[in-house]
Design an enzyme around this catalytic site. Structure first.
Site, PDB file in Angstrom:
ATOM      1  N   CYS A 189     -36.727  -0.943 -45.890  1.00 40.25           N
ATOM      2  CA  CYS A 189     -37.702  -0.487 -44.890  1.00 40.25           C
ATOM      3  C   CYS A 189     -37.760   1.030 -44.747  1.00 40.25           C
ATOM      4  CB  CYS A 189     -37.435  -1.153 -43.544  1.00 40.25           C
ATOM      5  SG  CYS A 189     -35.873  -0.680 -42.754  1.00 40.25           S
ATOM      6  N   HIS A 222     -34.946  -1.491 -38.176  1.00 39.64           N
ATOM      7  CA  HIS A 222     -36.134  -1.677 -39.022  1.00 39.64           C
ATOM      8  C   HIS A 222     -37.202  -0.655 -38.657  1.00 39.64           C
ATOM      9  CE1 HIS A 222     -38.540  -3.891 -41.857  1.00 39.64           C
ATOM     10  NE2 HIS A 222     -39.500  -4.130 -40.985  1.00 39.64           N
ATOM     11  N   HIS A 227     -44.793  -2.664 -43.864  1.00 36.41           N
ATOM     12  CA  HIS A 227     -43.333  -2.485 -43.900  1.00 36.41           C
ATOM     13  C   HIS A 227     -42.748  -3.244 -45.083  1.00 36.41           C
ATOM     14  CE1 HIS A 227     -42.349  -6.498 -41.758  1.00 36.41           C
ATOM     15  NE2 HIS A 227     -43.630  -6.493 -42.047  1.00 36.41           N
TER      16      HIS A 227
END
Length: 227
Positions: free
Chosen positions: A139, A190, A202
């Site tokens: 990420c 994240h 993402h």
């Protein structure tokens, strides 16, 4: 024309020129152009009248009175010219400030589009833990790549480090290019790129690839604006 009459005419024409210029500030752009042409003619007229006053005063009134009256006329004209010069400088400065703000706003808009464009180019790239290139992203490796290649801006390596950057923004004021985070503090786990309309791109661990998701799927904890 005697000295008194010339002095009156000069101040009258100069006054018209100054009044016309002052009126141009609030006028629409089209009127300003034609107004400035008229202003130039008025100012030239004022200077011409001042020169005529000097000559006629010297011929008709006599040297000493003429010099005194001529100096008065030229002083008035000089004051008008200086006031107009200062006014023009102020208008120019404000115009420059407005132009700079407009350019900065346009640049930010272009930068946000570049970030979104770069992010979309990597849809479908496999998720790879620790990945930082298009052969595989995690990420934060994904957001780091996007910002570096879209804007030439280097971000820290981890999501937690990236979350310390920029300005906090509420979820109802997001714009494309903002970074979205999940978790808090050192526990941020994240990060993704907001692309508008409640969607973000993402590198998803669950799907195993870079993808578009929406807030209904997995709403972020907070957001930061770096642009």
């Amino acid at each position: 024309m005697n000295g008194e009459g010339a002095d009156f005419s000069c101040m009258g024409v100069g006054g018209v020129a100054l009044g016309l210029w002052r009126g141009l500030e609030g006028a629409p752009a089209g009127f300003r152009v034609s107004g400035m042409v008229t202003f130039k003619h008025c100012l030239r007229g004022a200077v011409a009248v001042a020169a005529g006053a000097l000559l006629s005063a010297a011929l008709l009134v006599g040297a000493a009175p003429a010099e005194a009256q001529a100096l008065g006329v030229m002083a008035e004209t000089s004051e008008y010219a200086q006031e107009i010069k200062d006014y023009v400088a102020g208008v120019a400065e404000k115009a420059t400030e407005r132009a700079e703000k407009k350019a900065a706003k346009a640049q930010k808009k272009a930068d946000r589009k570049s970030v979104v464009k770069e992010a979309r180019q990597h849809l479908g790239v496999p998720y790879v833990y620790g990945g930082t290139t298009p052969s595989g992203f995690d990420c934060s490796g994904f957001t780091r790549w996007v910002y570096e290649h879209a804007l030439g801006r280097s971000l820290p390596r981890t999501a937690a480090e990236q979350s310390a950057l920029g300005k906090s923004v509420s979820m109802d004021s997001l714009v494309a290019g903002d970074l979205l985070f999940w978790g808090s503090g050192s526990g941020v786990y994240h990060v993704g790129v907001y692309v508008g309309d409640g969607e973000y791109i993402h590198a998803s661990t669950g799907s195993g690839k870079v993808k578009i998701s929406n807030f209904d799927h997995h709403a972020p904890s907070f957001a930061k604006r770096l642009i």
